[in-house]
Structures are given as C-alpha cells and as structure tokens.
Write a protein that holds these residues in place. Structure first.
Motif, short mmCIF file in Angstrom:
data_model
loop_
_atom_site.label_atom_id
_atom_site.label_comp_id
_atom_site.label_asym_id
_atom_site.label_seq_id
_atom_site.Cartn_x
_atom_site.Cartn_y
_atom_site.Cartn_z
N MET A 1 0.84 -1.16 -0.05
CA MET A 1 0.02 0.10 -0.13
C MET A 1 0.94 1.29 -0.21
O MET A 1 0.37 2.35 -0.22
N GLY A 2 2.18 1.11 0.39
CA GLY A 2 3.12 2.55 0.53
C GLY A 2 3.68 2.84 -0.88
O GLY A 2 4.29 3.72 -1.01
N ILE B 1 5.23 12.48 -25.06
CA ILE B 1 4.81 11.93 -23.94
C ILE B 1 5.06 12.90 -22.78
O ILE B 1 6.17 13.05 -22.24
N HIS B 2 3.96 13.70 -22.38
CA HIS B 2 4.26 14.76 -21.38
C HIS B 2 3.16 14.87 -20.47
O HIS B 2 2.02 14.82 -20.97
N PHE B 3 3.52 14.78 -19.34
CA PHE B 3 2.58 14.88 -18.13
C PHE B 3 2.65 16.64 -17.52
O PHE B 3 1.80 16.92 -16.68
N ASP B 4 3.49 17.48 -17.98
CA ASP B 4 3.57 18.83 -17.28
C ASP B 4 2.35 19.47 -17.77
O ASP B 4 1.88 20.19 -16.45
N LYS B 5 1.67 19.63 -18.77
CA LYS B 5 0.50 20.31 -18.82
C LYS B 5 -0.83 19.71 -17.94
O LYS B 5 -1.83 20.46 -18.15
N TYR B 6 -0.52 18.56 -17.48
CA TYR B 6 -1.49 18.09 -16.68
C TYR B 6 -1.13 17.96 -15.21
O TYR B 6 -1.49 17.16 -14.41
N LEU B 7 0.00 18.78 -15.06
CA LEU B 7 0.59 18.85 -13.63
C LEU B 7 -0.54 18.91 -12.57
O LEU B 7 -0.70 18.23 -11.42
N PRO B 8 -1.32 20.04 -12.33
CA PRO B 8 -2.71 20.34 -11.69
C PRO B 8 -3.39 18.98 -11.44
O PRO B 8 -3.47 18.55 -10.29
N ALA B 9 -3.93 18.27 -12.16
CA ALA B 9 -4.58 17.15 -12.28
C ALA B 9 -3.73 16.11 -11.58
O ALA B 9 -4.37 15.42 -10.79
N VAL B 10 -2.38 15.94 -12.09
CA VAL B 10 -1.92 14.72 -11.43
C VAL B 10 -1.63 14.99 -10.04
O VAL B 10 -1.45 14.35 -9.14
N THR B 11 -1.34 16.40 -9.56
CA THR B 11 -1.04 16.48 -8.28
C THR B 11 -2.15 16.36 -7.42
O THR B 11 -2.05 15.84 -6.16
N GLU B 12 -3.50 16.68 -7.67
CA GLU B 12 -4.54 16.53 -7.03
C GLU B 12 -4.84 15.09 -6.83
O GLU B 12 -5.38 14.77 -5.88
N PHE B 13 -4.71 14.35 -7.86
CA PHE B 13 -4.92 12.93 -7.86
C PHE B 13 -4.01 12.33 -6.76
O PHE B 13 -4.33 11.42 -6.13
N ARG B 14 -2.84 12.62 -6.90
CA ARG B 14 -1.73 12.09 -5.78
C ARG B 14 -2.03 12.31 -4.86
O ARG B 14 -2.02 11.37 -3.79
N HIS B 15 -2.47 13.56 -4.28
CA HIS B 15 -2.54 14.05 -3.15
C HIS B 15 -3.92 13.23 -2.38
O HIS B 15 -4.08 12.86 -1.25
N HIS B 16 -5.04 13.53 -2.98
CA HIS B 16 -6.27 13.12 -2.37
C HIS B 16 -6.57 11.61 -2.73
O HIS B 16 -7.10 10.86 -1.88
N SER B 17 -6.27 11.01 -3.91
CA SER B 17 -6.59 9.74 -4.22
C SER B 17 -5.65 8.72 -3.60
O SER B 17 -5.81 7.45 -3.42
N LEU B 18 -4.20 9.05 -3.59
CA LEU B 18 -3.39 8.21 -3.14
C LEU B 18 -2.72 8.64 -1.82
O LEU B 18 -2.90 7.58 -0.79
N HIS B 19 -2.27 9.64 -1.76
CA HIS B 19 -1.31 9.80 -0.29
C HIS B 19 -2.64 9.86 0.95
O HIS B 19 -2.34 9.19 1.86
N ASP B 20 -3.49 10.69 0.50
CA ASP B 20 -4.39 10.71 1.83
C ASP B 20 -5.13 9.59 1.90
O ASP B 20 -5.73 8.87 3.17
N SER B 21 -5.41 8.65 0.77
CA SER B 21 -5.90 7.27 0.81
C SER B 21 -4.93 6.26 1.71
O SER B 21 -5.62 5.62 2.56
N VAL B 22 -3.86 6.36 1.56
CA VAL B 22 -2.78 5.46 2.31
C VAL B 22 -2.93 6.12 3.79
O VAL B 22 -2.87 5.23 4.63
N TYR B 23 -2.84 7.41 4.01
CA TYR B 23 -2.81 7.83 5.31
C TYR B 23 -3.96 7.25 6.06
O TYR B 23 -3.90 6.99 7.09
#
Length: 604
Positions: free
Chosen positions: A486-487, A511-533
């Motif tokens: 899970m980590g 193959i660029h993720f830069d233009k979707y960085l706000p969406a990537v950051t939001e998904f990482r924080h809310h759907s991944l990090h907070d989910s693990v915590y």
C-alpha cells in the motif's frame, strides 16, 4: 477483443493514474479484477460503438512499469495498437470517464505517428514509497533479535574517528603500498650496485689482466659449471642492508612462534628474488640468525628444511593455510604441499550447526491504548541519520540478487544502477508521522523497491550494524521480506529521449505530463496519499506487518545480528506452523477475492 481482418491499426498512448488498493493487480488476468482489464474493456467499448457486430483488436500492449496488487501509480503510460475501421471513434479522457471506476483517472490519450513502446522507450522510472515512522520503533524484548540500541554518539565513543587515517578498509592497501615502495628502493640499490660492479670490471679489463676478485659474468658462470649453484658473495663484500618490507611483514606473522625456536637446530633458509621487470636481478639472502645480505645476478629459488621439522617456517605456514580451505575443489599441486605420513596436516572440517525448529511467537492483540501510543511515535535524530546512511549505500550500481525473488548472484541482469534516492523530512498527517522516499533507476525488478524499504526498516528497528546492507550485495544469499504494497507509488516514467526526437522532427505528439500537472498533483494528494494515510490510520497494516516480522524473528537472525555479518541459517519453522499459516493465507485470499466480486456484482 479478438482479431479484425484487414483493419488499419492506430497507435495510442494512454496517460493515466490509479489507486491499486481497489484492484487485484495491473495486468489482465482471467477471473480477476485488474486495472488494465477494466481500462482496455472501456477502450474496446468506445472503439466498437459504431458497429457492435465487429470485434475490436487491441495488440502490442505495453506499460511503462509493472505494479503488483495493492500498489499505485500517480503517472502511468499504456501503449497499444487498435485495429478497427477508419471511421471507428477513438477514445478520449472525457468518453472514458463514465466507464471507469473512481480509482482510475485518465489524463490524456495520444495518437502517435511513430513506433512507440511504453516499456522499451522509457528512459528511467521514479518510484515513491510512504512509511509511518512507528515501524522504526524497537521490537518487543521477546523477539530473537532484540538487543541494546547503539546511537551514533555511542558508536563514535567506541570507535573514534582519526582524521590522520585513511578511509575504512584501506589498511591492507596501505601495507601493500609500503611494501611496494620498499621493494622498489631495494631493487634500485641492487641495480645501481650491479652497474657499479660492471663498470669496475670493464675498466680493469681495459687496463690490464683480469682480476680474480671480480666475479665473472653470469652467463660464463652458468656455462662453466651448470650443475653447481653459484656461491653467494661473502658477508664482507657489501654492508648489511635493512630488511625488505615483505621480510618485516612476514616476521610479524611468525613472531610468536619464532621466539620458542631452538637456535642450535635452526637451518639456513635462502630466498632469492626473481629478475625485475627491467631485466636486473636482485635479492636478499636470509640466514637462520636473522641477518639479511643483498646480492645481485642470482635468480635461483631455494628453501631447505630438515625432515620432521617443527610446525613453523614458511612451508609449514603455507600448509596450515591450505588445510583451512574447503576440500570441495582440491588442487593436486596444493595437496602435495600438505605432506604425507606423520607430517601430513589433517583437514579441518567446518562445523555445521544442527537445524533448529521454532514456533512463531504469539503476541497478544494490541489494545486501543497501545495503538494510540503507536500512532504518536516520532522518529529520533539517530534514526534519521541511520536512514540517510542506508540510502547512500543504495546509490550506485550493485548486485541486487537478494532483492529480486528467485535471482542468483551469477546473473548479470541483477546489476542495476540506482540513479538517485532521497528521503523527505518527517511529515504529520492525521496525527501520524510519515516519511516519503523517492528512488529513480532505469529499471526495477518486481518487489525490489519494497525489499529495499523493508531492509532499511529492519536494520534500523533491530539496531543491526549498517554494514549488513553492503554485505547484502555480496555472494551470500539472504531472505528479505517485502514491505506492504500500500505504500508504493509509481511516481513518474521519464521519456526524455523520445520527446527530444519528437521535437527534432517537429512532432508535437510527445509523452508529457507537464500540462496535466495540476490534475496529477490533485489525484496524487487526494486519491493516493490521503487514501494511504487514512487506510493506515484505520487498519494499521504496517503495524501488522512489523508484528509478523517479530513473530518470525528467528528466521532473520542469521543476518540481523549484533555483528552485521551473514551466517548460515539454521532456524526453521515447524511443519505444523507452516500448515496453519498456509491455510490462513488461502482463506484470507479467497475472502478478498469474494469481496471484490460481490462489489462488482452489486454495482452491475
């Protein structure tokens, strides 16, 4: 998703993210709910919407990196080729969103004009791992590997650092370097002395009749009397020189025995050096009395010792060292040095400890008060230093065979280079302290990152010397458990080379993720990090994993010990405990699978 005859193929690259705790893995597998299974089914549904009677073919499927069940990805790339009619609609993030569960987020779908493989084209991968700091707390005293901790301050008091000394491990190199310098000086003196003798001989040959006091050339001596060895020069011909570096070093090894030798029974031993690289001969003649005399133009080797000699001397020392070696690979030439009859040295067989069988330790379930105290744990300064030290040892190229299931030391594929690995400062989320690690490499094996994190955790919490981390890259085989899935998060795959080629060709489809960085950051924080915590706050999976390690601590004491060395493993689990653990694992696995399928049917 079968074959579609005579259909043009289109290359697609899907940029997406997912929470792996809601699935049973990444790759498609029959009978299991996987991430790619759900995603590819949604793509096939959209592509075949214009003509439901035709089958859609999805081939050449590749992913940037593979994740196991329970692992996540903040940025993942899936490449595939779609064989469909020209008028078939292509999937978009907006059209896929209603067909995908909340755990999968598609950022973009790029239709490429060149060949592309998400795995082969990827330059490097970056993984992120989250751990709660309470797993670094010392284990209970009932475990087999618990002993007093040793802080960095205590370590420096026991072994103070001397700035005048070189780095650890350089002692033998220093000795060899000193011996080499002394040997070169001795050879230079012998060469200069030989040149001076030759000059005197040439002068006397030119001025008058030959002088008997000057030794004839070596070639003439060997031709005149080939069967007799040339006599060494008299002690009065040259002044006594200092002992060579090798002689001094060898005498320190045999000094203890040489004190008990009987002077009357000593026999002269002559050891002569071979020719130097420049063609000059030089050497030292050593007598039983310990004097050393230099001589030149002598390339013979002679060692003499009486029969039934006491157990000392160069040959006896060599025999003892040979007898300590294993007899698995016996060399006839080495075996002849051991002697025969009464003087033969008996083989020292290595002592093998008998196997011991243990039942796992039975710890009572933690109470709510104990769990509350566990959540409030905070990492110490010494543990932070130890963690940074271990991460520094992970950097670079090593043989990771102990971190790859089923790998062998001889396999060259186990050599991998860790480009960068770092640890964030401690962070508090929902009342618990966490550490975030990021590790970057060209490629990772399955479970490698989780084993790396598990090794660092076990070394710190058991106070094992950190040298065991360096020893784990050696030949010895050890069993390292895997840290909880899970980590682990696939943070980003890097396609710098491919994107540079696209820019050179003026192709905007990279193959660029830069233009979707706000969406990537939001998904990482809310759907991944907070989910693990939140999941760890409720289930305490890391605490369960650490308690399981403590229950089976006897399986890891052969390398988690006070010395930090790898010893033969002689501890095993009893057969009854193995059967009980296997039945419990099967029941838990079946229960998880049934729960996933029940949820899927309920949604349908």
């Amino acid at each position: 998703m079968g074959e579609s005859s005579n259909a043009p193929s289109k290359r697609l690259a899907v940029l997406y993210a997912y929470n792996g705790s809601l699935f049973q893995g990444l790759e498609r597998s029959k009978g299991l709910k996987t991430i790619e299974g759900v995603l590819l089914s949604a793509i096939a549904t959209i592509v075949g919407a214009d003509d439901p009677t035709k089958r859609v073919s999805l081939v050449n499927i590749s992913r940037a990196s593979t994740t196991e069940a329970g692992e996540h990805a903040a940025r993942q790339v899936l490449s595939l080729e779609v064989a469909a009619s020209e008028n078939a609609p292509m999937p978009t993030p907006e059209s896929l969103a209603p067909l995908l569960p909340d755990g999968i987020k598609v950022f973009d779908i790029v239709q490429l004009n060149t060949s592309f493989s998400a795995r082969r084209t990827c330059d490097t991968r970056t993984y992120e791992y989250l751990i709660p700091t309470y797993v670094l707390a010392p284990p209970p005293p009932e475990t087999h590997y618990s002993y007093a901790p040793l802080s960095d301050t205590e370590f420096e008091e026991l072994w103070p650092v001397n700035e005048n000394l070189g780095p650890p491990g350089g002692l033998f190199k220093t000795i060899k370097r000193g011996m080499s310098i002394k040997r070169n000086k001795s050879q230079a003196r012998s060469m200069s002395r030989a040149k001076s003798v030759n000059r005197k001989a040439s002068r006397k040959d030119a001025s008058g009749p030959p002088d008997d006091t000057v030794a004839p050339p070596k070639l003439e001596r060997s031709m005149s009397s080939p069967s007799l060895p040339s006599p060494p020069p008299s002690p009065s011909s040259h002044p006594a020189e200092k002992k060579s570096g090798f002689r001094k070093f060898f005498e320190t090894l045999t000094r203890g025995r040489s004190k008990t030798r009987n002077v009357e029974e000593e026999v002269p031993v002559t050891i002569a050096r071979s020719k130097s690289r420049k063609g000059q001969a030089g050497g030292v003649q050593m007598t039983a009395s310990g004097s050393a005399q230099s001589f030149s133009n002598d390339v013979s080797y002679s060692t003499s010792s009486p029969e039934k000699e006491d157990d000392f001397g160069f040959i006896a020392t060599l025999r003892r060292s040979v007898s300590r070696k294993s007899t698995r690979r016996r060399d006839p030439e080495i075996a002849s040095l051991r002697g025969s009859g009464e003087d033969a040295v008996e083989e020292e067989k290595p002592e093998t400890a008998e196997p011991q069988y243990f039942d796992p330790l039975n710890f009572p379930p933690p109470t709510e008060e104990e769990l509350s105290l566990t959540r409030q744990y905070r990492i110490t300064e010494d543990q932070v230093k130890a963690m940074n030290h271990i991460l520094a040892m992970y950097n670079g190229t090593h043989n990771w065979h102990n971190y790859i299931p089923g790998a062998k030391y001889e396999d060259s594929r186990c050599y991998m280079r860790i480009i960068n690995i770092e640890c964030s400062a401690p962070e508090v989320h929902f009342g618990m302290e966490w550490l975030r690690f990021k590790v970057q490499a060209k490629a990772f094996a399955r479970y490698q990152v989780r084993k790396m994190m598990a090794m660092a955790i076990m070394v710190i919490r058991t106070n094992t010397p950190r040298s065991i981390v360096a020893n784990s890259f050696g030949y010895a085989k050890i069993e390292i458990p895997e840290a909880p899935a899970m980590g682990l998060i696939l943070d980003e795959p890097h396609y710098d080379t491919f994107n540079s080629d696209c820019e050179r060709r003026s192709d905007p489809k990279g193959i660029h993720f830069d233009k979707y960085l706000p969406a990537v950051t939001e998904f990482r924080h809310h759907s991944l990090h907070d989910s693990v915590y939140r999941a760890e706050l409720e289930s305490m999976k890391f605490n369960e994993w650490a308690r399981n390690l403590d229950a089976y601590s006897f399986l890891y004491t052969y390398y988690l010990n006070e010395r930090g060395v790898i010893k033969p493993n002689t501890n095993y689990v009893t057969k009854a405990a193995i059967e009980q653990e296997r039945a419990a694992a099967e029941a838990a696995k079946q229960g998880v699978a049934d729960g996933l399928f029940v949820k899927e049917e309920a949604k349908a």
